[in-house]
Design a protein around this motif. Sequence first.
Motif, PDB file in Angstrom:
ATOM      1  N   THR A 196      44.245  39.850  37.477  1.00 26.51           N
ATOM      2  CA  THR A 196      43.032  40.664  37.507  1.00 26.51           C
ATOM      3  C   THR A 196      43.334  42.139  37.698  1.00 26.51           C
ATOM      4  OG1 THR A 196      41.725  38.825  38.384  1.00 26.51           O
ATOM      5  CG2 THR A 196      40.838  41.031  38.706  1.00 26.51           C
ATOM      6  N   GLN A 197      44.281  42.442  38.582  1.00 30.20           N
ATOM      7  CA  GLN A 197      44.620  43.839  38.843  1.00 30.20           C
ATOM      8  C   GLN A 197      45.178  44.514  37.601  1.00 30.20           C
ATOM      9  OE1 GLN A 197      43.658  45.115  41.542  1.00 30.20           O
ATOM     10  NE2 GLN A 197      44.571  47.168  41.530  1.00 30.20           N
ATOM     11  N   LYS A 198      46.017  43.809  36.860  1.00 28.69           N
ATOM     12  CA  LYS A 198      46.591  44.384  35.641  1.00 28.69           C
ATOM     13  C   LYS A 198      45.514  44.623  34.589  1.00 28.69           C
ATOM     14  CE  LYS A 198      51.333  42.700  36.048  1.00 28.69           C
ATOM     15  NZ  LYS A 198      52.380  41.818  35.458  1.00 28.69           N
ATOM     16  N   VAL A 199      44.544  43.705  34.494  1.00 29.07           N
ATOM     17  CA  VAL A 199      43.436  43.900  33.550  1.00 29.07           C
ATOM     18  C   VAL A 199      42.666  45.163  33.917  1.00 29.07           C
ATOM     19  CG1 VAL A 199      41.223  42.989  32.756  1.00 29.07           C
ATOM     20  CG2 VAL A 199      43.202  41.463  32.953  1.00 29.07           C
ATOM     21  N   LYS A 200      42.337  45.307  35.197  1.00 30.52           N
ATOM     22  CA  LYS A 200      41.558  46.468  35.641  1.00 30.52           C
ATOM     23  C   LYS A 200      42.266  47.789  35.335  1.00 30.52           C
ATOM     24  CE  LYS A 200      38.821  44.506  39.406  1.00 30.52           C
ATOM     25  NZ  LYS A 200      38.476  44.626  40.847  1.00 30.52           N
ATOM     26  N   GLU A 201      43.581  47.786  35.408  1.00 33.75           N
ATOM     27  CA  GLU A 201      44.334  49.013  35.167  1.00 33.75           C
ATOM     28  C   GLU A 201      44.145  49.547  33.748  1.00 33.75           C
ATOM     29  OE1 GLU A 201      48.336  48.006  36.070  1.00 33.75           O
ATOM     30  OE2 GLU A 201      48.020  47.933  38.254  1.00 33.75           O
ATOM     31  N   SER A 242      31.097  36.636  39.070  1.00 28.17           N
ATOM     32  CA  SER A 242      30.213  36.464  40.232  1.00 28.17           C
ATOM     33  C   SER A 242      28.922  35.782  39.813  1.00 28.17           C
ATOM     34  CB  SER A 242      29.892  37.836  40.839  1.00 28.17           C
ATOM     35  OG  SER A 242      29.256  38.655  39.870  1.00 28.17           O
ATOM     36  N   CYS A 243      29.032  34.849  38.861  1.00 29.36           N
ATOM     37  CA  CYS A 243      27.842  34.313  38.216  1.00 29.36           C
ATOM     38  C   CYS A 243      27.357  33.000  38.829  1.00 29.36           C
ATOM     39  CB  CYS A 243      28.123  34.080  36.734  1.00 29.36           C
ATOM     40  SG  CYS A 243      29.649  33.156  36.463  1.00 29.36           S
ATOM     41  N   HIS A 244      28.057  32.505  39.848  1.00 25.07           N
ATOM     42  CA  HIS A 244      27.662  31.253  40.500  1.00 25.07           C
ATOM     43  C   HIS A 244      27.501  30.115  39.498  1.00 25.07           C
ATOM     44  CE1 HIS A 244      27.091  33.816  43.948  1.00 25.07           C
ATOM     45  NE2 HIS A 244      26.154  34.496  43.327  1.00 25.07           N
ATOM     46  N   VAL A 252      27.369  43.620  35.284  1.00 22.73           N
ATOM     47  CA  VAL A 252      28.013  43.229  36.547  1.00 22.73           C
ATOM     48  C   VAL A 252      29.486  42.913  36.313  1.00 22.73           C
ATOM     49  CG1 VAL A 252      28.128  41.404  38.289  1.00 22.73           C
ATOM     50  CG2 VAL A 252      25.928  42.429  37.706  1.00 22.73           C
ATOM     51  N   GLU A 253      29.763  42.101  35.290  1.00 20.10           N
ATOM     52  CA  GLU A 253      31.153  41.702  35.060  1.00 20.10           C
ATOM     53  C   GLU A 253      31.993  42.856  34.522  1.00 20.10           C
ATOM     54  OE1 GLU A 253      32.129  38.986  36.422  1.00 20.10           O
ATOM     55  OE2 GLU A 253      30.012  38.692  36.934  1.00 20.10           O
ATOM     56  N   ALA A 254      31.377  43.784  33.805  1.00 19.62           N
ATOM     57  CA  ALA A 254      32.108  44.979  33.381  1.00 19.62           C
ATOM     58  C   ALA A 254      32.501  45.817  34.590  1.00 19.62           C
ATOM     59  CB  ALA A 254      31.263  45.799  32.412  1.00 19.62           C
ATOM     60  N   LEU A 255      31.606  45.942  35.563  1.00 24.08           N
ATOM     61  CA  LEU A 255      31.896  46.694  36.787  1.00 24.08           C
ATOM     62  C   LEU A 255      33.012  46.031  37.591  1.00 24.08           C
ATOM     63  CD1 LEU A 255      28.249  47.539  37.918  1.00 24.08           C
ATOM     64  CD2 LEU A 255      29.968  49.195  37.173  1.00 24.08           C
ATOM     65  N   ARG A 256      33.072  44.722  37.561  1.00 24.41           N
ATOM     66  CA  ARG A 256      34.064  43.979  38.356  1.00 24.41           C
ATOM     67  C   ARG A 256      35.436  43.940  37.685  1.00 24.41           C
ATOM     68  NH1 ARG A 256      33.667  38.993  39.167  1.00 24.41           N
ATOM     69  NH2 ARG A 256      34.345  38.948  41.329  1.00 24.41           N
ATOM     70  N   ASN A 257      35.499  44.286  36.415  1.00 21.66           N
ATOM     71  CA  ASN A 257      36.761  44.162  35.692  1.00 21.66           C
ATOM     72  C   ASN A 257      37.264  45.496  35.139  1.00 21.66           C
ATOM     73  OD1 ASN A 257      37.558  41.125  35.365  1.00 21.66           O
ATOM     74  ND2 ASN A 257      35.327  41.182  35.157  1.00 21.66           N
ATOM     75  N   SER A 258      36.773  46.591  35.700  1.00 21.64           N
ATOM     76  CA  SER A 258      37.201  47.921  35.269  1.00 21.64           C
ATOM     77  C   SER A 258      37.826  48.657  36.440  1.00 21.64           C
ATOM     78  CB  SER A 258      36.006  48.721  34.742  1.00 21.64           C
ATOM     79  OG  SER A 258      35.416  48.072  33.640  1.00 21.64           O
ATOM     80  N   ASP A 281      33.275  43.277  44.599  1.00 24.04           N
ATOM     81  CA  ASP A 281      34.481  43.789  43.943  1.00 24.04           C
ATOM     82  C   ASP A 281      34.173  44.755  42.801  1.00 24.04           C
ATOM     83  OD1 ASP A 281      36.092  42.110  45.594  1.00 24.04           O
ATOM     84  OD2 ASP A 281      35.683  40.437  44.251  1.00 24.04           O
ATOM     85  N   SER A 282      33.037  45.438  42.886  1.00 28.65           N
ATOM     86  CA  SER A 282      32.701  46.410  41.847  1.00 28.65           C
ATOM     87  C   SER A 282      33.628  47.608  41.928  1.00 28.65           C
ATOM     88  CB  SER A 282      31.254  46.871  42.007  1.00 28.65           C
ATOM     89  OG  SER A 282      30.961  47.938  41.124  1.00 28.65           O
ATOM     90  N   CYS A 283      33.916  48.183  40.767  1.00 24.70           N
ATOM     91  CA  CYS A 283      34.684  49.422  40.761  1.00 24.70           C
ATOM     92  C   CYS A 283      33.771  50.582  41.162  1.00 24.70           C
ATOM     93  CB  CYS A 283      35.281  49.675  39.383  1.00 24.70           C
ATOM     94  SG  CYS A 283      34.048  49.967  38.082  1.00 24.70           S
ATOM     95  N   GLU A 284      34.354  51.712  41.376  1.00 27.61           N
ATOM     96  CA  GLU A 284      33.603  52.926  41.698  1.00 27.61           C
ATOM     97  C   GLU A 284      32.788  53.380  40.481  1.00 27.61           C
ATOM     98  OE1 GLU A 284      34.659  57.505  43.130  1.00 27.61           O
ATOM     99  OE2 GLU A 284      36.175  56.240  42.180  1.00 27.61           O
TER     100      GLU A 284
END
Length: 554
Positions: A196-201, A242-244, A252-258, A281-284
């Motif tokens: 996940t961290q590498k994807v966000k980078e 975070s979709c349960h 939401v998922e774009a914010l969590r993966n950027s 886990d949202s990005c800034e």
Amino acid sequence: MKLHSYDINKNYKTSVAYFSMEFAVDQALKIYSGGLGFLAGSHMRSAYDLKQNIVGIGILWSFGYYDQGRNEDRTLKPNYLRKFYYFLEELEQKVTVRIENSDVVIKAFLLHPEVFGTAPILLLSTDIDENDYLSRTITHKLYDSNERTRIAQEIVLGIGGLKVLEAMNRKVDVYHMNEGHSLPLVYELHSRLKDTQKVKEHVVFTTHTPEAAGNETHRVDFLEEMGFFSSLTKEEVASLCSCHKEKLNLTVEALRNSKRSNAVSKIHKKVAQHMWKEVPDSCEIISITNAQNKKYWTDKTLIRALDEHEDYELQARKKHLKKILFDEVANQSGKMFDPDIFTIVWARRFAEYKRPGLLKYDLRRFEKLLANTQMPVQIIWAGKPYPTDSGAVSLFNDLIYMSHRYKNIAVLIGYELSLSRLLKQGSDLWLNTPRITREASGTSGMSASMNGSIHFSIDDGWHPEFARDRRNAFTIPPVDHLLGHDEQDRIDNKNMMDILEQKILPTYYENPKKWTKIMKNAMTEIDLEFDSTRMAKEYYELLYEYKIEEGGKD
């Protein structure tokens, strides 16, 4: 294959792929619907001007959005006409994506930088012989109303775009999602990197609207069935979102993966931060205010008159631009507008929250305005409602019916780049009436101000960052956004009409020197922050080059 025909500026070497459902770069390439495309088009033009290492990724819509025609009673008639673009290069690369457990072939077409003066743009199509008819229809219409087709379009854009870049051996440092439509690329990256961290980078995100329609939500089971998650298993998806296990929101998922995301004005940053504050886990979310490409939008003779401080020439050129616009008014409506008469334009996407009908809310007062012979007005409406939004189409048609009764009202069709530029260059006042907090940016007023059309707006979106009331713009004072819609409309209409009748019209007719000064201030001061050169620089500095470890949330 070398995509850039220019040498990359050493300040912008980071390789960026900019994913957008629409690009408005020229009237001849009809693959856009409205503001999102206008923004992307200006971004690609400024990327070219700055020689940035960026490639646009979009879709070659066979029928575009839709063409505006008229029925016999002059009401709106959506037409769908297949488009052909011989200035695009058909590339040899073809890739395959899985959609609903079937292979769909994607072909890429290249818009070379020198054609329209943009960064290179790769446009993807499934409308090719290798596919069956159903698969070919995926890239027929922008924002297709069928949910399955919409999801298929997003898979083509996200996963297909990533695979085309890979097939071209294009190294990408940062994937920029302009809105959440290209989210499937995130899951394709997850399936490869397993981290996940590498994807966000490698991912950044721009959110453009607080409106529900612009923040899509779909059932997870349905998305999995469609192939939205690439080759990820259900368990892997559940651990990532975070979709349960029920519904997934693209924003939401774009914010969590950027690694970082941006809103499109300073006010929108606050609205977006509040809207999504509960996202785990949202990005800034920072703000990079939208802008428009001055070189494309402005009338060069008008700018020369401004630069040479020739007020007479400025006024004469503005009157000439009004005459050019009024030729189109006569062509469409049979009405002869007068370039000496004050002309108001409301033109943008027709949506309920933008309130295209606010000007006529108090019908008696509106009719009195139209009948004023001492300070006469002419009013033009234009814009594109979503073709299946019956409420928006009905409002558009109501304005057409009303225009039959008044010689000084016109409702124009064909609201695309060429007409938009005519309206901005040929109007005196650019009216913007969204409900407060609902307009993320609203960039049309920027290119209007560049052409001496004074922005008269609700104090929302980009307007508060620019406007100095009665110096370079006019501002409708804000109301409490918690009030009911009808009460907001009543108060906003009263304030708007008071300013129009008591300040704007008297200035235009009784103090033309002051009006010219306001025009000049608008044209000069819009240059400082709202040319897209600034915006394109900030995307590199604040998003693409940003390292996660360098900062946290605001």
